[in-house]
Motif scaffolding. Structure first.
Motif, PDB file in Angstrom:
ATOM      1  N   GLY A 101       0.814  -1.216   0.000  1.00  0.00           N
ATOM      2  CA  GLY A 101       0.000   0.000   0.000  1.00  0.00           C
ATOM      3  C   GLY A 101       0.843   1.260   0.000  1.00  0.00           C
ATOM      4  N   THR A 102       0.153   2.407  -0.068  1.00  0.00           N
ATOM      5  CA  THR A 102       0.819   3.712   0.003  1.00  0.00           C
ATOM      6  C   THR A 102       1.881   3.840  -1.089  1.00  0.00           C
ATOM      7  OG1 THR A 102       0.589   3.414   2.403  1.00  0.00           O
ATOM      8  CG2 THR A 102       1.628   5.434   1.673  1.00  0.00           C
ATOM      9  N   THR A 103       1.429   3.672  -2.317  1.00  0.00           N
ATOM     10  CA  THR A 103       2.363   3.750  -3.447  1.00  0.00           C
ATOM     11  C   THR A 103       2.809   5.196  -3.670  1.00  0.00           C
ATOM     12  OG1 THR A 103       0.557   4.063  -5.009  1.00  0.00           O
ATOM     13  CG2 THR A 103       1.277   1.794  -4.626  1.00  0.00           C
ATOM     14  N   THR A 104       3.947   5.331  -4.314  1.00  0.00           N
ATOM     15  CA  THR A 104       4.457   6.668  -4.645  1.00  0.00           C
ATOM     16  C   THR A 104       3.457   7.418  -5.523  1.00  0.00           C
ATOM     17  OG1 THR A 104       6.720   5.895  -4.490  1.00  0.00           O
ATOM     18  CG2 THR A 104       6.352   7.908  -5.767  1.00  0.00           C
ATOM     19  N   GLU A 105       2.866   6.678  -6.470  1.00  0.00           N
ATOM     20  CA  GLU A 105       1.877   7.292  -7.361  1.00  0.00           C
ATOM     21  C   GLU A 105       0.706   7.855  -6.550  1.00  0.00           C
ATOM     22  OE1 GLU A 105      -0.018   4.474  -9.911  1.00  0.00           O
ATOM     23  OE2 GLU A 105      -0.751   5.999 -11.305  1.00  0.00           O
ATOM     24  N   PHE A 106       0.244   7.091  -5.590  1.00  0.00           N
ATOM     25  CA  PHE A 106      -0.892   7.501  -4.745  1.00  0.00           C
ATOM     26  C   PHE A 106      -0.511   8.728  -3.913  1.00  0.00           C
ATOM     27  CE2 PHE A 106      -3.610   6.724  -0.886  1.00  0.00           C
ATOM     28  CZ  PHE A 106      -4.842   6.812  -1.517  1.00  0.00           C
ATOM     29  N   LEU A 107       0.704   8.696  -3.339  1.00  0.00           N
ATOM     30  CA  LEU A 107       1.154   9.828  -2.518  1.00  0.00           C
ATOM     31  C   LEU A 107       1.289  11.096  -3.363  1.00  0.00           C
ATOM     32  CD1 LEU A 107       3.810   8.104  -0.213  1.00  0.00           C
ATOM     33  CD2 LEU A 107       1.562   8.967   0.461  1.00  0.00           C
TER      34      LEU A 107
ATOM     35  N   ARG B 219       8.664   5.349   1.265  1.00  0.00           N
ATOM     36  CA  ARG B 219       7.896   6.128   0.285  1.00  0.00           C
ATOM     37  C   ARG B 219       7.330   7.398   0.931  1.00  0.00           C
ATOM     38  NH1 ARG B 219       6.614   0.724  -1.734  1.00  0.00           N
ATOM     39  NH2 ARG B 219       4.767   0.578  -0.417  1.00  0.00           N
ATOM     40  N   LEU B 220       6.863   7.259   2.149  1.00  0.00           N
ATOM     41  CA  LEU B 220       6.364   8.442   2.868  1.00  0.00           C
ATOM     42  C   LEU B 220       7.486   9.452   3.070  1.00  0.00           C
ATOM     43  CD1 LEU B 220       4.129   6.519   5.393  1.00  0.00           C
ATOM     44  CD2 LEU B 220       3.287   8.348   3.915  1.00  0.00           C
ATOM     45  N   TYR B 221       8.657   8.935   3.430  1.00  0.00           N
ATOM     46  CA  TYR B 221       9.823   9.808   3.656  1.00  0.00           C
ATOM     47  C   TYR B 221      10.226  10.518   2.365  1.00  0.00           C
ATOM     48  CZ  TYR B 221      14.571  11.275   4.639  1.00  0.00           C
ATOM     49  OH  TYR B 221      15.702  12.025   4.764  1.00  0.00           O
ATOM     50  N   MET B 222      10.283   9.743   1.276  1.00  0.00           N
ATOM     51  CA  MET B 222      10.722  10.319   0.000  1.00  0.00           C
ATOM     52  C   MET B 222       9.758  11.393  -0.509  1.00  0.00           C
ATOM     53  SD  MET B 222      13.609   9.061  -0.613  1.00  0.00           S
ATOM     54  CE  MET B 222      13.905   9.637  -2.283  1.00  0.00           C
ATOM     55  N   GLU B 223       8.482  11.263  -0.119  1.00  0.00           N
ATOM     56  CA  GLU B 223       7.505  12.280  -0.526  1.00  0.00           C
ATOM     57  C   GLU B 223       7.325  13.341   0.567  1.00  0.00           C
ATOM     58  OE1 GLU B 223       6.489  12.321  -3.647  1.00  0.00           O
ATOM     59  OE2 GLU B 223       7.739  10.539  -3.875  1.00  0.00           O
TER      60      GLU B 223
END
Ligand SMILES: [Zn+2]
Length: 360
Positions: A273-279, A307-311
């Protein structure tokens, strides 16, 4: 000589008694002081964390002002979202300024359901819940539903929305038994593909987008996406959804305002879950993960956290910060308050502050 010796002995005794009295007085003073409480609390800490009863969340409350560093930051609070620390599971409470109280899920992954349930019901009572206007059960897993029967037992509930995909497990049967025993509850099973429901108040709107129980195979993926907007602040609650439903929702939601402020991370931070695309699509500033300590699933996963960190999404976790409360004020400013300060491993600058304030 004996008399003199006797007097000298009495003086020593008196000095000793005074000294003992002073020491006792100091001990009593320390015990009742904040420092003393902290010392006692630290002495009674259990490193395993198993026997520590969490303190109730600090109550700020609707309509109140919150001062930070002497200046009013939030004025006339209009909304609270409580992410209650129930271990591995979701238990979210939404409180609106018109008096409507919502619950999204009431579950716990703890095996000692009774202990968790007692804490949870106490928490709801401690924040002033008496009636619950809407209960939404996202999907039929115990970590989202095993305290639903207790919610129905302890509070007057007006509306219940739950997924048509049922479970034969005891907690689900108890939930249905209690539901049928309650008079006057409006019950809605979200069933058909794309069942949507909208609710509006003076300063808020809620939209429930149900994928439907025929669209996806996994029970997790039957969780509705729930978009809540209060005073211009957008929040997205995702149940246990992952990439497949994220893609479906991005298509479904393509034409609408998609810049959100707060994301309730899907499936406790699972890898899928929580894909980069979604974020990138919804672009949240903050995220909250409801997750238990040392759970058997390794949630939240490094994949999701990276992914959360990168965004650059500042992320709270109930297994670190305990009960987490989001407040929105009348000017559309919002802030988080947490039960335990904890250096977040996935936060941007200032993330260790007790209160984080974001201006719209
Ligand atoms: Zn779950």
């Amino acid at each position: 000589m004996a008399k003199k010796k006797s007097i000298k002995f009495n003086k020593q005794t008196a000095i000793c008694l005074v000294a003992i009295a002073v020491i006792l007085a100091c001990l009593v003073a320390i015990c009742f002081s904040p420092v003393g409480n902290a010392i006692i609390a630290s002495l009674s800490q259990d490193d395993s964390g198993d026997n520590v009863t969490p303190a109730p969340a600090p109550i700020i409350g609707l309509g109140s002002n919150v001062e930070i560093n002497g200046s009013v930051v939030l004025s006339n609070i209009q909304f609270e979202a409580h992410f209650v620390d129930v271990g591995q599971g979701d238990a979210i409470v939404l409180r609106f300024s018109d008096g409507n109280d919502w619950i999204i899920d009431a579950g716990s992954g703890k095996s000692e359901k009774s202990a968790t349930t007692t804490e949870y019901i106490s928490y709801l009572t401690s924040i002033g819940i008496t009636e619950i206007d809407y209960v939404v059960a996202t999907h039929a897993h115990s970590d989202h539903m095993n305290m639903m029967d207790n919610v129905l037992d302890n509070f007057v509930v007006k509306n219940v929305y739950y997924n048509a995909e049922e479970s034969g497990a005891a907690y689900f049967e108890d939930f249905k038994d209690n539901l049928s025993a309650e008079a006057g509850v409006n019950v809605v099973k979200f069933d058909a593909d794309g069942d949507n429901y909208s609710f509006t108040g003076d300063n808020y709107s809620i939209k429930i987008y149900a994928p439907g129980h025929d669209r996806f195979e996994k029970i997790n993926y039957m969780s509705p996406m729930i978009m809540v907007e209060v005073e211009g602040v957008q929040m997205l609650f995702t149940g246990d959804n992952e990439d497949t439903v994220e893609s479906w929702f991005m298509e479904t939601y393509a034409e609408e305002d998609k810049d959100i402020d707060v994301l309730k991370v899907g499936h406790h931070g699972s890898a899928e879950g929580t894909t980069t695309e979604f974020l990138r699509y919804f672009n949240p500033e903050f995220a909250v993960i409801s997750v238990g300590m040392e759970n058997g699933y390794n949630h939240p996963t490094g994949n999701a956290m990276d992914r959360l960190y990168m965004e650059s999404v500042i992320t709270y976790r109930t297994n670190r910060q305990g009960n987490i409360v989001l407040y929105v004020d009348e000017n559309g400013q919002y802030a988080f308050d947490v039960e335990y300060e904890f250096p977040a491993e996935n936060n941007r600058d200032g993330a260790n502050d007790r209160m984080l304030v974001k201006e719209k």
